[in-house]
Design a protein around this motif. Sequence first.
Motif, PDB file in Angstrom:
ATOM      1  N   LEU A   1      64.296 -59.360  10.951  1.00 46.48           N
ATOM      2  CA  LEU A   1      63.523 -60.990  11.107  1.00 46.48           C
ATOM      3  C   LEU A   1      62.296 -60.739  11.370  1.00 46.48           C
ATOM      4  CD1 LEU A   1      66.895 -62.334  13.016  1.00 46.48           C
ATOM      5  CD2 LEU A   1      66.348 -62.291  10.706  1.00 46.48           C
ATOM      6  N   ILE A   2      61.643 -61.916  11.123  1.00 47.62           N
ATOM      7  CA  ILE A   2      60.222 -61.951  10.991  1.00 47.62           C
ATOM      8  C   ILE A   2      59.780 -63.006  11.878  1.00 47.62           C
ATOM      9  CG2 ILE A   2      57.951 -61.991   9.755  1.00 47.62           C
ATOM     10  CD1 ILE A   2      59.450 -60.925   7.445  1.00 47.62           C
ATOM     11  N   THR A   3      58.857 -62.684  12.954  1.00 52.92           N
ATOM     12  CA  THR A   3      58.136 -63.801  13.600  1.00 52.92           C
ATOM     13  C   THR A   3      56.846 -63.859  13.344  1.00 52.92           C
ATOM     14  OG1 THR A   3      59.676 -63.233  15.556  1.00 52.92           O
ATOM     15  CG2 THR A   3      57.642 -64.615  16.012  1.00 52.92           C
ATOM     16  N   THR A   4      56.068 -65.400  13.188  1.00 54.90           N
ATOM     17  CA  THR A   4      54.658 -65.206  12.734  1.00 54.90           C
ATOM     18  C   THR A   4      54.135 -65.974  13.790  1.00 54.90           C
ATOM     19  OG1 THR A   4      55.491 -67.345  11.596  1.00 54.90           O
ATOM     20  CG2 THR A   4      55.262 -65.298  10.240  1.00 54.90           C
ATOM     21  N   PHE A   5      52.762 -65.822  13.962  1.00 57.34           N
ATOM     22  CA  PHE A   5      51.924 -66.553  15.009  1.00 57.34           C
ATOM     23  C   PHE A   5      50.661 -67.243  14.347  1.00 57.34           C
ATOM     24  CE2 PHE A   5      53.799 -62.470  16.386  1.00 57.34           C
ATOM     25  CZ  PHE A   5      54.430 -63.015  17.483  1.00 57.34           C
TER      26      PHE A   5
ATOM     27  N   TYR B   1      46.829 -64.089  12.997  1.00 61.70           N
ATOM     28  CA  TYR B   1      47.584 -62.937  13.525  1.00 61.70           C
ATOM     29  C   TYR B   1      48.416 -62.278  12.632  1.00 61.70           C
ATOM     30  CZ  TYR B   1      45.453 -65.178  17.838  1.00 61.70           C
ATOM     31  OH  TYR B   1      44.703 -65.799  18.563  1.00 61.70           O
ATOM     32  N   PRO B   2      48.783 -60.978  12.905  1.00 59.30           N
ATOM     33  CA  PRO B   2      49.604 -60.232  11.944  1.00 59.30           C
ATOM     34  C   PRO B   2      50.948 -60.570  12.617  1.00 59.30           C
ATOM     35  CG  PRO B   2      48.649 -58.819  13.411  1.00 59.30           C
ATOM     36  CD  PRO B   2      47.952 -60.108  13.656  1.00 59.30           C
ATOM     37  N   SER B   3      51.938 -60.790  11.598  1.00 55.47           N
ATOM     38  CA  SER B   3      53.400 -60.998  11.973  1.00 55.47           C
ATOM     39  C   SER B   3      54.010 -59.942  12.546  1.00 55.47           C
ATOM     40  CB  SER B   3      54.158 -61.468  10.574  1.00 55.47           C
ATOM     41  OG  SER B   3      54.160 -60.374   9.554  1.00 55.47           O
ATOM     42  N   VAL B   4      55.111 -60.016  12.939  1.00 56.08           N
ATOM     43  CA  VAL B   4      56.026 -58.980  13.771  1.00 56.08           C
ATOM     44  C   VAL B   4      57.298 -58.918  13.217  1.00 56.08           C
ATOM     45  CG1 VAL B   4      56.805 -58.203  16.135  1.00 56.08           C
ATOM     46  CG2 VAL B   4      54.530 -59.160  15.974  1.00 56.08           C
TER      47      VAL B   4
ATOM     48  N   ASN C   1      48.143 -71.190  20.935  1.00 61.85           N
ATOM     49  CA  ASN C   1      48.889 -70.316  20.212  1.00 61.85           C
ATOM     50  C   ASN C   1      50.268 -70.813  19.707  1.00 61.85           C
ATOM     51  OD1 ASN C   1      47.078 -67.938  19.544  1.00 61.85           O
ATOM     52  ND2 ASN C   1      47.680 -67.444  21.714  1.00 61.85           N
ATOM     53  N   CYS C   2      50.641 -70.817  18.466  1.00 62.13           N
ATOM     54  CA  CYS C   2      51.794 -71.318  17.892  1.00 62.13           C
ATOM     55  C   CYS C   2      52.781 -69.832  17.513  1.00 62.13           C
ATOM     56  CB  CYS C   2      51.902 -72.107  16.777  1.00 62.13           C
ATOM     57  SG  CYS C   2      53.236 -72.926  16.141  1.00 62.13           S
ATOM     58  N   THR C   3      54.177 -70.023  17.904  1.00 65.66           N
ATOM     59  CA  THR C   3      54.825 -68.643  17.577  1.00 65.66           C
ATOM     60  C   THR C   3      56.087 -69.457  16.924  1.00 65.66           C
ATOM     61  OG1 THR C   3      54.160 -67.677  19.346  1.00 65.66           O
ATOM     62  CG2 THR C   3      56.019 -66.729  18.293  1.00 65.66           C
ATOM     63  N   SER C   4      56.275 -68.897  15.684  1.00 69.19           N
ATOM     64  CA  SER C   4      57.565 -69.360  15.039  1.00 69.19           C
ATOM     65  C   SER C   4      58.877 -68.590  15.596  1.00 69.19           C
ATOM     66  CB  SER C   4      57.600 -68.825  13.606  1.00 69.19           C
ATOM     67  OG  SER C   4      57.907 -67.476  13.319  1.00 69.19           O
ATOM     68  N   GLY C   5      59.967 -69.373  15.268  1.00 69.24           N
ATOM     69  CA  GLY C   5      61.377 -68.556  15.705  1.00 69.24           C
ATOM     70  C   GLY C   5      61.349 -67.306  14.630  1.00 69.24           C
ATOM     71  N   ARG C   6      62.562 -66.331  14.893  1.00 72.44           N
ATOM     72  CA  ARG C   6      62.665 -65.341  14.118  1.00 72.44           C
ATOM     73  C   ARG C   6      63.446 -65.920  12.949  1.00 72.44           C
ATOM     74  NH1 ARG C   6      65.944 -60.955  17.478  1.00 72.44           N
ATOM     75  NH2 ARG C   6      67.176 -63.046  17.727  1.00 72.44           N
ATOM     76  N   SER C   7      63.003 -65.286  11.649  1.00 71.87           N
ATOM     77  CA  SER C   7      63.474 -65.802  10.619  1.00 71.87           C
ATOM     78  C   SER C   7      63.426 -65.007   9.430  1.00 71.87           C
ATOM     79  CB  SER C   7      63.021 -67.315   9.973  1.00 71.87           C
ATOM     80  OG  SER C   7      61.503 -66.990   9.600  1.00 71.87           O
ATOM     81  N   TYR C   8      63.878 -65.225   8.057  1.00 69.36           N
ATOM     82  CA  TYR C   8      63.818 -64.351   6.954  1.00 69.36           C
ATOM     83  C   TYR C   8      63.897 -65.156   5.846  1.00 69.36           C
ATOM     84  CZ  TYR C   8      63.398 -60.754   3.462  1.00 69.36           C
ATOM     85  OH  TYR C   8      62.889 -59.960   2.297  1.00 69.36           O
ATOM     86  N   PRO C   9      62.878 -65.324   4.880  1.00 65.22           N
ATOM     87  CA  PRO C   9      61.655 -64.878   4.867  1.00 65.22           C
ATOM     88  C   PRO C   9      60.699 -65.251   6.171  1.00 65.22           C
ATOM     89  CG  PRO C   9      61.391 -66.302   3.196  1.00 65.22           C
ATOM     90  CD  PRO C   9      62.960 -66.383   3.783  1.00 65.22           C
TER      91      PRO C   9
END
Length: 298
Positions: free
Chosen positions: A208-212, A199-202, A169-177
């Motif tokens: 701020l958005i985290t993607t997976f 996976y749905p983003s959070v 699994n790869c998880t991004s840092g919180r960002s926008y967009p």
Amino acid sequence: TIGLKLKTVRIPPYKFRSETALLECHYELNGQRKGHGALNGNNRRHHTYQSDYLSEPYEEEEKLYSIKWYKDNEEFYRYVPSASQPIKSYKIDGIRVDPNHSDGTKVLLRGLTLKSSGIYRCEISAEAPSFDSVQGEGRMDVIYVPKDGPHISDGERKSYQIGETMELNCTSGRSYPASTLQWYLNDLLVTDPNSIVHYPSVQNQHGLITTFLGLSMVVHHRHFIDGTIRIKCVASLSPVLWRGGQESIVQWEQPPIDNRVAMLLVKSNDTTRSRNFIVPFISLVLYAIRPIHACIDW
């Protein structure tokens, strides 16, 4: 007769959070014209009067009445040169006008937040009797670059054997967009939809958005190069792609402004059948991009 004419609108396509943004709206007004000639009833800017001191008629000069700025169709700034207080601003989420650096051609916004993102429009109006009006618009997005990430995780698995399924699994840092995640295997982009798990983003605090993004693949001998599989997760952050159907909108896709890489090396060991990890590392690549303005020229 040259009447009210919009020359250029400059709205920065993107800005970083807490920065300032300068919005510009340049125009032309026709000057006073004198001369003989018949009254043209088809042109509402022609108004002929007989002067008490001149034997020739003259055309009334068109004057500026107001300049208004809107964000997402909500007015936040008004400039009326004939008023006792020409500048007036209104409270809107994400908008903080600096009146000391704003006037009839520009507006300076300070302390941008994620709520400052939106479509900005300037509207210029002339005084009576013409009441001419012109307008132009563009979109600005406020960007938050992630402070960390992406991160690669593999759950509780400590080793894999040939033929087993590797699940990462790869998880991004919180960002926008939201950051866009991609997997690379031995520096080749993984495009097989059967290997990619979405996976749905959070959405986190402050918008701020985290993607997976998951990677699921069966380990084969062909995946190893000199006994090693090189796995990368790349997180890219780009301004929001926005296109419009009006001539005044000329913003197009921008290149990434932030790329981050998390890398994992999987080594083959036929003796111990274990997997050795190199600690994932983060390398930040910031592209030096000059701010690009959306311009409208007539």
